[in-house]
Design a protein around this motif. Structure first.
Motif, short mmCIF file in Angstrom:
data_model
loop_
_atom_site.label_atom_id
_atom_site.label_comp_id
_atom_site.label_asym_id
_atom_site.label_seq_id
_atom_site.Cartn_x
_atom_site.Cartn_y
_atom_site.Cartn_z
N VAL A 5 -1.17 9.49 7.95
CA VAL A 5 -2.25 9.39 6.98
C VAL A 5 -2.57 10.78 6.46
O VAL A 5 -2.78 11.70 7.24
N SER A 6 -2.57 10.93 5.14
CA SER A 6 -2.97 12.21 4.54
C SER A 6 -3.99 11.92 3.45
O SER A 6 -3.99 10.86 2.84
N THR A 7 -4.86 12.89 3.23
CA THR A 7 -5.96 12.71 2.28
C THR A 7 -6.03 13.88 1.32
O THR A 7 -5.90 15.04 1.74
N VAL A 8 -6.21 13.57 0.05
CA VAL A 8 -6.49 14.59 -0.96
C VAL A 8 -7.76 14.15 -1.66
O VAL A 8 -7.88 13.01 -2.10
N SER A 9 -8.75 15.05 -1.74
CA SER A 9 -9.98 14.67 -2.43
C SER A 9 -10.35 15.72 -3.46
O SER A 9 -10.01 16.90 -3.32
N GLN A 10 -11.02 15.24 -4.49
CA GLN A 10 -11.40 16.13 -5.60
C GLN A 10 -12.59 15.50 -6.30
O GLN A 10 -12.52 14.37 -6.78
N GLY A 11 -13.70 16.20 -6.31
CA GLY A 11 -14.87 15.78 -7.07
C GLY A 11 -15.36 14.36 -6.82
O GLY A 11 -15.59 13.62 -7.76
N GLY A 12 -15.49 13.96 -5.56
CA GLY A 12 -16.02 12.64 -5.27
C GLY A 12 -14.97 11.54 -5.26
O GLY A 12 -15.28 10.39 -4.97
N HIS A 13 -13.72 11.87 -5.60
CA HIS A 13 -12.63 10.91 -5.55
C HIS A 13 -11.65 11.35 -4.47
O HIS A 13 -11.47 12.53 -4.25
N ALA A 14 -11.01 10.38 -3.84
CA ALA A 14 -10.03 10.71 -2.81
C ALA A 14 -8.86 9.74 -2.88
O ALA A 14 -9.02 8.57 -3.21
N VAL A 15 -7.68 10.26 -2.57
CA VAL A 15 -6.50 9.42 -2.40
C VAL A 15 -6.07 9.57 -0.94
O VAL A 15 -5.86 10.68 -0.45
N VAL A 16 -5.99 8.43 -0.26
CA VAL A 16 -5.53 8.39 1.12
C VAL A 16 -4.13 7.79 1.09
O VAL A 16 -3.95 6.66 0.63
N THR A 17 -3.15 8.55 1.53
CA THR A 17 -1.77 8.07 1.55
C THR A 17 -1.40 7.70 2.98
O THR A 17 -1.50 8.53 3.88
N ALA A 18 -0.99 6.44 3.14
CA ALA A 18 -0.57 5.96 4.46
C ALA A 18 0.92 5.63 4.39
O ALA A 18 1.38 5.02 3.43
N THR A 19 1.67 6.05 5.41
CA THR A 19 3.08 5.71 5.49
C THR A 19 3.40 5.25 6.90
O THR A 19 2.92 5.84 7.87
N GLY A 20 4.20 4.20 7.00
CA GLY A 20 4.58 3.66 8.30
C GLY A 20 4.08 2.24 8.46
O GLY A 20 4.08 1.47 7.50
N GLU A 21 3.64 1.91 9.67
CA GLU A 21 3.14 0.57 9.95
C GLU A 21 1.66 0.62 10.27
O GLU A 21 1.22 1.43 11.08
N LEU A 22 0.91 -0.26 9.64
CA LEU A 22 -0.54 -0.33 9.82
C LEU A 22 -0.83 -1.56 10.68
O LEU A 22 -0.75 -2.68 10.22
N ASP A 23 -1.11 -1.31 11.98
CA ASP A 23 -1.32 -2.42 12.89
C ASP A 23 -2.39 -2.06 13.92
O ASP A 23 -3.07 -1.06 13.80
#
Length: 111
Positions: A5-23
């Motif tokens: 999980v990685s996160t990039v945020s800017q001015g009240g907005h964020a993108v969370v990128t998830a890779t792999g299996e979410l369980d």
């Protein structure tokens, strides 16, 4: 399999990128990232699921809980680019009508 999980945020907005299996075993990692953004008063979160190969009910519950908390703060949560397997789970559960699903995550500069 791991979940990264990685996160990039800017001015009240964020993108969370998830890779792999979410369980059951990996969902707490995503939950922690989302909880941190909620504490930081981010009002729009896009979760990029393009790298998620599998998602179970635990993963869906993490996303639902984050969306609910964001709505309480007048914010929004969107799911971006889910793979066919994840898209199918959304459709079967009816969650494709609950979440806003977009084709791609917005590009944010790390800041």
């Amino acid at each position: 399999m791991e979940l990264n999980v990685s996160t990039v945020s800017q001015g009240g907005h964020a993108v969370v990128t998830a890779t792999g299996e979410l369980d059951l075993y990996t969902a707490p990692r995503l939950q922690a990232a989302l909880a941190g953004l909620l504490r930081d008063q981010v009002n729009r979160i896009v979760v990029d699921l393009s790298g998620v190969e599998f998602c179970d009910s635990t993963g869906m519950n993490v996303l639902l809980a984050a969306m609910k908390r964001l709505k309480e703060q007048s914010g929004s949560l969107e799911l971006a680019a889910p793979r066919p397997a994840v898209k199918r789970i959304l459709q079967v559960t009816g969650l494709d009508t609950v979440f806003t699903v977009v084709d791609a995550a917005p590009a944010l500069d790390a800041g």
